[in-house]
Scaffold this motif. Structure first.
Motif, PDB file in Angstrom:
ATOM      1  N   ASN A  59      73.420  59.100  99.673  1.00 35.02           N
ATOM      2  CA  ASN A  59      72.748  57.984 100.462  1.00 35.02           C
ATOM      3  C   ASN A  59      72.049  58.222 101.804  1.00 35.02           C
ATOM      4  N   TYR A  61      69.347  58.602 103.077  1.00 36.48           N
ATOM      5  CA  TYR A  61      67.958  58.263 102.700  1.00 36.48           C
ATOM      6  C   TYR A  61      66.810  59.242 103.627  1.00 36.48           C
ATOM      7  N   VAL A 227      64.704  51.480 104.434  1.00 38.09           N
ATOM      8  CA  VAL A 227      63.883  51.862 103.161  1.00 38.09           C
ATOM      9  C   VAL A 227      62.816  50.758 103.268  1.00 38.09           C
ATOM     10  N   ALA A 254      70.946  55.157 105.402  1.00 37.04           N
ATOM     11  CA  ALA A 254      69.782  55.627 106.087  1.00 37.04           C
ATOM     12  C   ALA A 254      70.047  55.907 107.466  1.00 37.04           C
ATOM     13  N   LEU A 310      60.328  59.378 102.669  1.00 33.77           N
ATOM     14  CA  LEU A 310      61.101  58.775 101.687  1.00 33.77           C
ATOM     15  C   LEU A 310      60.460  58.231 100.456  1.00 33.77           C
ATOM     16  N   MET A 378      68.971  60.085  94.233  1.00 32.69           N
ATOM     17  CA  MET A 378      68.486  59.420  95.342  1.00 32.69           C
ATOM     18  C   MET A 378      67.945  60.513  96.033  1.00 32.69           C
ATOM     19  N   THR A 380      65.534  62.065  99.126  1.00 28.55           N
ATOM     20  CA  THR A 380      65.469  61.470 100.442  1.00 28.55           C
ATOM     21  C   THR A 380      64.321  62.216 101.242  1.00 28.55           C
TER      22      THR A 380
END
Ligand code: PMP
Length: 406
Positions: A59, A61, A227, A254, A310, A378, A380
């Motif tokens: 996660n 990100y 995000v 993030a 991202l 995910m 990044t």
């Protein structure tokens, strides 16, 4: 040591039975989570058991978990304040750093004030139960995160499950709850971004219903902060900062560190500071975590560069997987599921990706509905195009080999 453990047994035979039976059952159904410890930082490429893998499962990100500026801030804070806060916030565990972080979070979220907790999970447990109680009811989206569900349970309020993102269902249930006259307070609670599908909550419509029935509004934006809304999150994305009572966030995704927070009106935060139990009874975030989080927020406020990267990477991966013929669902964010369906096939797919050099964990029931097993990707801001291209070619190879792709 091994010899000592050999004769080891639990004091309670009942517990021993319970654990043995249930663990055996989980293992026989392939539902026992095997954890692979990382031998590297959780960056775009990770090492597990000596093997280098392109990492599509974190996660992290914006790639901030390994950002040098955060690391330097953490080191400097540890040098100055030590490694532990030493007490709970209300005794003397509040360092000037905690106060600074909370001011930064409020500015970041466009609210009057904010309060930090030790994790996002903790934060939901703390915040819901500090405001709601057994005379109240909570309208909760059926796909809300486990920590919201646990926070609702802890509050002892009536939980009214709402069909996922179904505004008609929300309105009908809010009306019924209001008209029943049974409840003192009503709350509507939703994730900002749903982490398994990457879809975004319909906040403008939720706010309309909330205004109609005087609902307290609560948005957990763990996956939206950094995000959406150019980084400020889902609430800002929809321009609803003055309409949402609780904006929950985590410092672990993030932001790249660990911790959670509520941003909102001053009186709400004042109340949480005197009534939320993890704030009162659990030791404060460490100086290094707080300093690194402050550095992350400064970076997000100074530039949208990481946010833009991202999205660029997310769109690139999505387009690539879609063109290959994978079912990527209806994500509106960089979260990109590859929906396989069958649970066993999903596990096998993830295993083959691993063997070929991609770490993308299988997500199956009960985390997602039966028959909707998926590998969740995910991307990044820290991934390069070359890494994504390499991942795509591995997806193509494994997808064809397993007959998932034609
Ligand atoms: N809320 C949501 C929506 C989440 O996805 C998560 C993390 N999976 C949390 C809360 C918990 O956050 P943390 O990891 O900071 O405890």
């Amino acid at each position: 040591m091994v010899e000592m453990l050999e004769g080891f047994s639990l004091a309670s035979k009942t517990l021993e039975h319970f654990l043995h039976e249930n663990l055996t059952d989980l293992k026989s159904k392939g539902l026992y989570n095997v954890i692979d410890p990382l031998q590297s930082a959780n960056g775009p490429v990770i090492t597990i058991s000596g093997k280098k893998l392109i990492n599509l499962s974190s996660n992290n990100y914006l790639g901030l978990a390994t950002d040098q500026r955060l690391i330097e801030a953490a080191v400097a804070a540890a040098q100055k304040y030590g490694v532990g806060a030493g007490a709970v916030r209300t005794i003397n565990g509040t360092l000037e750093l905690h106060t600074k972080l909370e001011e930064k979070l409020a500015a970041f979220k466009h609210t009057e004030a904010a309060i930090a907790y030790q994790s996002g999970f903790n934060c939901n447990m703390a915040a819901i139960s500090a405001v709601m109680d057994k005379d109240d009811a909570i309208l909760s989206d059926e796909l809300n995160h486990a920590s919201i569900i646990d926070g609702c349970r802890l509050s002892r309020a009536q939980i009214i499950r709402v069909n996922h993102s179904d505004i008609d269902d929300l309105r009908a249930k809010a009306k019924e709850a209001k008209e029943s006259g049974k409840y003192k307070k009503l709350m509507v609670i939703t994730d900002g971004v749903f982490s398994m599908d990457g879809d975004v909550a319909k906040l403008p419509e939720i706010v309309e219903v909330a205004e109609e029935f005087d609902l307290i509004t609560y948005v957990d934006d763990a996956h939206g902060s950094g995000v959406l809304g150019k980084g400020a999150g889902t609430v800002k994305h929809f321009g609803l900062s003055d309409k949402i009572d609780f904006q929950i966030g985590t410092l672990s995704k993030a932001i790249g560190v660990v911790g959670g927070y509520v941003a909102g009106r001053q009186e709400l935060i004042d109340w949480l500071k005197v009534r939320s139990r993890p704030f009162l009874f659990s030791t404060a975030l460490t100086p290094a975590d707080v300093a690194a989080s402050i550095a992350a927020i400064d970076i997000l406020q100074a530039s949208t560069e990481l946010h833009d990267k991202l999205w660029e990477n997310g769109n690139y991966l999505k387009k690539g997987l879609k063109e290959l013929g994978f079912n990527i669902g209806h994500s509106e964010t960089p979260i990109t599921p590859c929906i396989i369906g069958d649970e066993q096939q999903t596990q096998e797919f993830s295993k083959r990706l691993y063997e070929e050099g991609v770490y993308a964990k299988a997500i199956v029931f009960p985390t997602v509905a039966k028959g909707t097993g998926r590998v969740r990707n995910m991307p990044t801001a820290a991934h390069t195009k070359e890494m994504l291209d390499q991942a795509l070619s591995i997806y193509e190879k494994v997808g064809k080999e397993m007959g998932i792709l034609k």
